[in-house]
Motif scaffolding. Sequence first.
Motif, PDB file in Angstrom:
ATOM      1  N   GLN A 314       0.828  -1.206   0.000  1.00 27.47           N
ATOM      2  CA  GLN A 314       0.000   0.000   0.000  1.00 27.47           C
ATOM      3  C   GLN A 314       0.861   1.254   0.000  1.00 27.47           C
ATOM      4  O   GLN A 314       0.568   2.223  -0.698  1.00 27.47           O
ATOM      5  N   SER A 315       1.945   1.224   0.788  1.00 24.69           N
ATOM      6  CA  SER A 315       2.790   2.415   0.892  1.00 24.69           C
ATOM      7  C   SER A 315       3.544   2.685  -0.404  1.00 24.69           C
ATOM      8  O   SER A 315       3.872   3.836  -0.716  1.00 24.69           O
ATOM      9  N   LYS A 319       2.260  -4.127  -6.329  1.00 23.12           N
ATOM     10  CA  LYS A 319       1.709  -5.420  -5.941  1.00 23.12           C
ATOM     11  C   LYS A 319       2.719  -6.533  -6.190  1.00 23.12           C
ATOM     12  O   LYS A 319       3.337  -6.615  -7.267  1.00 23.12           O
ATOM     13  N   LEU A 320       2.897  -7.396  -5.175  1.00 29.29           N
ATOM     14  CA  LEU A 320       3.757  -8.565  -5.292  1.00 29.29           C
ATOM     15  C   LEU A 320       2.956  -9.744  -5.833  1.00 29.29           C
ATOM     16  O   LEU A 320       1.744  -9.853  -5.614  1.00 29.29           O
ATOM     17  N   ASP A 321       3.634 -10.646  -6.538  1.00 29.67           N
ATOM     18  CA  ASP A 321       3.021 -11.893  -6.993  1.00 29.67           C
ATOM     19  C   ASP A 321       3.400 -12.994  -6.018  1.00 29.67           C
ATOM     20  O   ASP A 321       4.592 -13.291  -5.830  1.00 29.67           O
ATOM     21  N   MET A 322       2.407 -13.609  -5.393  1.00 29.87           N
ATOM     22  CA  MET A 322       2.638 -14.675  -4.418  1.00 29.87           C
ATOM     23  C   MET A 322       2.542 -16.029  -5.115  1.00 29.87           C
ATOM     24  O   MET A 322       1.459 -16.466  -5.512  1.00 29.87           O
ATOM     25  N   LEU A 323       3.679 -16.700  -5.276  1.00 33.87           N
ATOM     26  CA  LEU A 323       3.737 -18.018  -5.894  1.00 33.87           C
ATOM     27  C   LEU A 323       3.719 -19.058  -4.788  1.00 33.87           C
ATOM     28  O   LEU A 323       4.690 -19.181  -4.031  1.00 33.87           O
ATOM     29  N   PHE A 324       2.634 -19.802  -4.678  1.00 33.24           N
ATOM     30  CA  PHE A 324       2.371 -20.569  -3.452  1.00 33.24           C
ATOM     31  C   PHE A 324       2.437 -22.069  -3.676  1.00 33.24           C
ATOM     32  O   PHE A 324       2.155 -22.583  -4.764  1.00 33.24           O
ATOM     33  N   ASN A 325       2.810 -22.761  -2.601  1.00 36.22           N
ATOM     34  CA  ASN A 325       2.830 -24.225  -2.532  1.00 36.22           C
ATOM     35  C   ASN A 325       1.921 -24.639  -1.385  1.00 36.22           C
ATOM     36  O   ASN A 325       2.356 -24.774  -0.236  1.00 36.22           O
ATOM     37  N   ALA A 326       0.645 -24.850  -1.684  1.00 37.20           N
ATOM     38  CA  ALA A 326      -0.331 -25.115  -0.627  1.00 37.20           C
ATOM     39  C   ALA A 326      -0.037 -26.413   0.117  1.00 37.20           C
ATOM     40  O   ALA A 326      -0.185 -26.484   1.342  1.00 37.20           O
ATOM     41  N   ARG A 354      -1.438 -10.667  -5.861  1.00 38.33           N
ATOM     42  CA  ARG A 354      -1.657 -11.407  -7.104  1.00 38.33           C
ATOM     43  C   ARG A 354      -1.077 -12.798  -6.871  1.00 38.33           C
ATOM     44  O   ARG A 354       0.076 -12.932  -6.447  1.00 38.33           O
ATOM     45  N   TRP A 355      -1.852 -13.852  -7.137  1.00 35.49           N
ATOM     46  CA  TRP A 355      -1.461 -15.219  -6.813  1.00 35.49           C
ATOM     47  C   TRP A 355      -1.104 -15.995  -8.076  1.00 35.49           C
ATOM     48  O   TRP A 355      -1.691 -15.783  -9.140  1.00 35.49           O
ATOM     49  N   LEU A 356      -0.147 -16.929  -7.927  1.00 36.32           N
ATOM     50  CA  LEU A 356       0.327 -17.695  -9.075  1.00 36.32           C
ATOM     51  C   LEU A 356       0.701 -19.107  -8.615  1.00 36.32           C
ATOM     52  O   LEU A 356       1.356 -19.294  -7.588  1.00 36.32           O
ATOM     53  N   ASN A 357       0.264 -20.093  -9.368  1.00 31.71           N
ATOM     54  CA  ASN A 357       0.470 -21.502  -9.027  1.00 31.71           C
ATOM     55  C   ASN A 357       1.952 -21.878  -9.106  1.00 31.71           C
ATOM     56  O   ASN A 357       2.602 -21.691 -10.130  1.00 31.71           O
ATOM     57  N   HIS A 358       2.457 -22.459  -7.993  1.00 28.79           N
ATOM     58  CA  HIS A 358       3.870 -22.872  -7.922  1.00 28.79           C
ATOM     59  C   HIS A 358       3.992 -24.370  -7.633  1.00 28.79           C
ATOM     60  O   HIS A 358       5.036 -24.827  -7.159  1.00 28.79           O
ATOM     61  N   THR A 359       2.945 -25.123  -7.921  1.00 33.99           N
ATOM     62  CA  THR A 359       2.766 -26.559  -7.659  1.00 33.99           C
ATOM     63  C   THR A 359       2.453 -26.800  -6.175  1.00 33.99           C
ATOM     64  O   THR A 359       2.744 -25.963  -5.322  1.00 33.99           O
ATOM     65  N   TYR A 360       1.867 -27.951  -5.895  1.00 37.50           N
ATOM     66  CA  TYR A 360       1.311 -28.224  -4.570  1.00 37.50           C
ATOM     67  C   TYR A 360       2.389 -28.409  -3.500  1.00 37.50           C
ATOM     68  O   TYR A 360       2.325 -27.815  -2.432  1.00 37.50           O
ATOM     69  N   THR A 361       3.420 -29.219  -3.812  1.00 37.48           N
ATOM     70  CA  THR A 361       4.459 -29.468  -2.791  1.00 37.48           C
ATOM     71  C   THR A 361       5.876 -29.188  -3.292  1.00 37.48           C
ATOM     72  O   THR A 361       6.852 -29.597  -2.654  1.00 37.48           O
ATOM     73  N   HIS A 362       6.017 -28.513  -4.436  1.00 34.99           N
ATOM     74  CA  HIS A 362       7.332 -28.084  -4.927  1.00 34.99           C
ATOM     75  C   HIS A 362       8.287 -29.246  -5.218  1.00 34.99           C
ATOM     76  O   HIS A 362       9.491 -29.164  -4.936  1.00 34.99           O
ATOM     77  N   ALA A 581       4.904   8.448 -16.891  1.00 35.45           N
ATOM     78  CA  ALA A 581       5.596   7.203 -17.230  1.00 35.45           C
ATOM     79  C   ALA A 581       5.686   6.312 -15.999  1.00 35.45           C
ATOM     80  O   ALA A 581       6.769   6.076 -15.465  1.00 35.45           O
ATOM     81  N   PRO A 582       4.550   5.790 -15.512  1.00 29.12           N
ATOM     82  CA  PRO A 582       4.587   4.943 -14.323  1.00 29.12           C
ATOM     83  C   PRO A 582       5.191   3.572 -14.613  1.00 29.12           C
ATOM     84  O   PRO A 582       5.209   3.122 -15.770  1.00 29.12           O
ATOM     85  N   ILE A 583       5.655   2.898 -13.582  1.00 24.93           N
ATOM     86  CA  ILE A 583       6.098   1.516 -13.725  1.00 24.93           C
ATOM     87  C   ILE A 583       4.891   0.649 -14.076  1.00 24.93           C
ATOM     88  O   ILE A 583       3.812   0.798 -13.510  1.00 24.93           O
ATOM     89  N   VAL A 584       5.077  -0.251 -15.030  1.00 17.92           N
ATOM     90  CA  VAL A 584       4.024  -1.192 -15.420  1.00 17.92           C
ATOM     91  C   VAL A 584       4.257  -2.488 -14.653  1.00 17.92           C
ATOM     92  O   VAL A 584       5.244  -3.186 -14.868  1.00 17.92           O
ATOM     93  N   ASN A 585       3.333  -2.804 -13.740  1.00 16.00           N
ATOM     94  CA  ASN A 585       3.435  -3.982 -12.866  1.00 16.00           C
ATOM     95  C   ASN A 585       2.376  -4.984 -13.333  1.00 16.00           C
ATOM     96  O   ASN A 585       1.252  -4.974 -12.867  1.00 16.00           O
ATOM     97  N   GLN A 586       2.757  -5.829 -14.288  1.00 15.24           N
ATOM     98  CA  GLN A 586       1.757  -6.673 -14.932  1.00 15.24           C
ATOM     99  C   GLN A 586       1.913  -8.149 -14.588  1.00 15.24           C
ATOM    100  O   GLN A 586       2.922  -8.577 -14.034  1.00 15.24           O
TER     101      GLN A 586
END
Length: 675
Positions: A314-315, A319-326, A354-362, A581-586
């Motif tokens: 927020q500050s 936005k970070l992309d969270m690549l998770f291993n549930a 922002r979430w992104l699949n990183h496989t279930y148990t890596h 000219a903002p940073i593009v965070n895609q």
Amino acid sequence: MVKKNRMNRAAAAFAVAALVSVATPATAAETAVTPRIDLKVLVVDDGGSSVEAITAELRDTGVPYTRVALGDSGRPVIDAAFLADTVDGRPRARYQGVVLPNENPFGDGSAEMAALVAYETAYGIRQVDAYTWAHPGVGLEYTDNGGYSGQLDGVPAAVTAAGKAGPFGYLAGQVAFEDNSPLIPESYGFMGRPRPGYTSYLDAPAGSGRASLVGEYAHDGRSELVVTFGYNQHQRQFRLLARGIVEWLTQGVHLGRSRNYFAVHVDDVLAPDARWNKELNCTPGDYACPGGEGKESTVRMTAADAQYAVQWQQSKNFKLDMLFNAGSGEEWKAENGGTDALTAQLVADRAKFRWLNHTYTHPFLGCVQDTTTVPWTCVKNAQGAVSWMSRAEISAQIRDNVNWAAGKGIALDRTELVTGEHSGLKTLPQQDQDNPNLAGALADNGVKWTGSDNSREPEQRPVGAARTVPRHPMNVYYNTGTNAEMADEYNWIYTSRADGGSGVCEDNPATSSCLPAPLDTATGYLSYIVPQEARTALRHVLANDPRPHYVHQSNLAEDRTLYPVLDQVLDTYRALYAPSAPIVNQSMKDTGVELGRRAAWDKALAAGQVTAYRVGTTVTVKAPAGVLAPVTAPNGTKKQLLLGTSDFGTAYAGTRSAWAGPELLQSAITLKLPS
């Protein structure tokens, strides 16, 4: 030193007349026809770094160009016929802009320079002098009259009012020259006071006043952009100015499109990462850590770390992309009393990331690994064939992670995937091909974009029906949670054996260099590693490079080592650039699409399948069917529809641009420029 350009008015007038007689029809009615100007740049290359830098900017942003190497004995002669001709009864200028090493690289009295002068005058074509010295021939006083010549490291240059109103309006103002090492001269150049006809766009303190480093010299019906310092394509001062140089050269209308991108993938979220051991100089738990048995330790975020990540985002408006291993998170919870405050906090704040699949148990998704040797090898069966993880196992790793996210209400793009360690893709030298079961498993789960390691595979490539998205690894280590651990491991890698390091830097001088002395582990991370890593990341941001960077969840834990790097990248960027000219965070998918479009465009250009030109205020672009064209044009540009027009493109850095294709029932893109 560059020789003075002694082209006088009489010679220029004669050259113009000669060009018109060759390149345009003879009748008065025909000479009144508005000429066609092709959207391509002529680059005359002397092999120097300054021309190379501008060429790289053209190439990397998709601007077509023709390169003429001065040192090539077989090069074409630059004359009237080379520069212009007639197409369908209309005079045609083959090039919309000219890049020269300096104001006259051919020498005094050159017929080639005369042809260029005549061409530029006749068609209103602009010229960039990539690097020259301050003298009256380029509209500047000599340096001994209120100017300066010498080293420019650390010089606090600034965009002038004219520069902000002109080609460099996307900059906030400051253009400090890099000074990365007090031991190495990095920049040299000249600063001169403007003479009549010269408008300074970038200047710096010189003596009791200021003198110019970049400016426009208008004379004899021509315009030159004069640059009086040397540079290469990676130096920050050039990267800041590169966009404006191209916009000035092309008068704001050109093929090609540029943005400043930055995305950060945080891998292994919910999983613990193994910790570096400073006594063993390796990571217990890693197969290549002799003596590490029983000394394993891990780093894992806490709920407080997750809360801090939200506050930081927020500050910084980032936005970070969270690549998770549930599955790894579920395993951790089962081993730690059945509760997991980290997962609960992240799920509660799920909409803020922002979430992104990183496989279930890596797991490693490639060949079955034999880790009894260093390095590991691929297990082979009795027939000598490599044993691979099966399609069903890979598919389950993808599917189970998606299903867990759906059960928690986490929004996920199922077309995106990053496998653990980029496994499944070829891993040289041990695994020289992709797991043959990977492409099928990706297709089974609708995966179209899969992350790869840019340090191994910098180009996008297919994996079955999916395509890779290369990611930049950041030098913030996965196996450290504190600043001191970071500095200790960095010392091990980058110091000589005599200084207690591994000596890898001595064994591989082409890829790394040894530190002159080990870093202080109490201060070295913040004082040395952070600025260096921030510089590297910012260089990618300023180079129209959409590839995401990746780190690990351990870097958001304990000392939260990642944030100082990101703070420096974002704060520096926003101090350098205007809000236009903002940073593009895609997302990774958007980056995959961007890379695919670029590859198709580059292929079409290389095959000579693109036609683009401007006639007055009308721009026409033709490309192969299915290939979108990157086009940049001024604000107020309209795109021709079958009936009527629409606003063209999206705004960025003071212009409008888009990946464009023909509209319904059209065979070409047609743009109407503002009058």
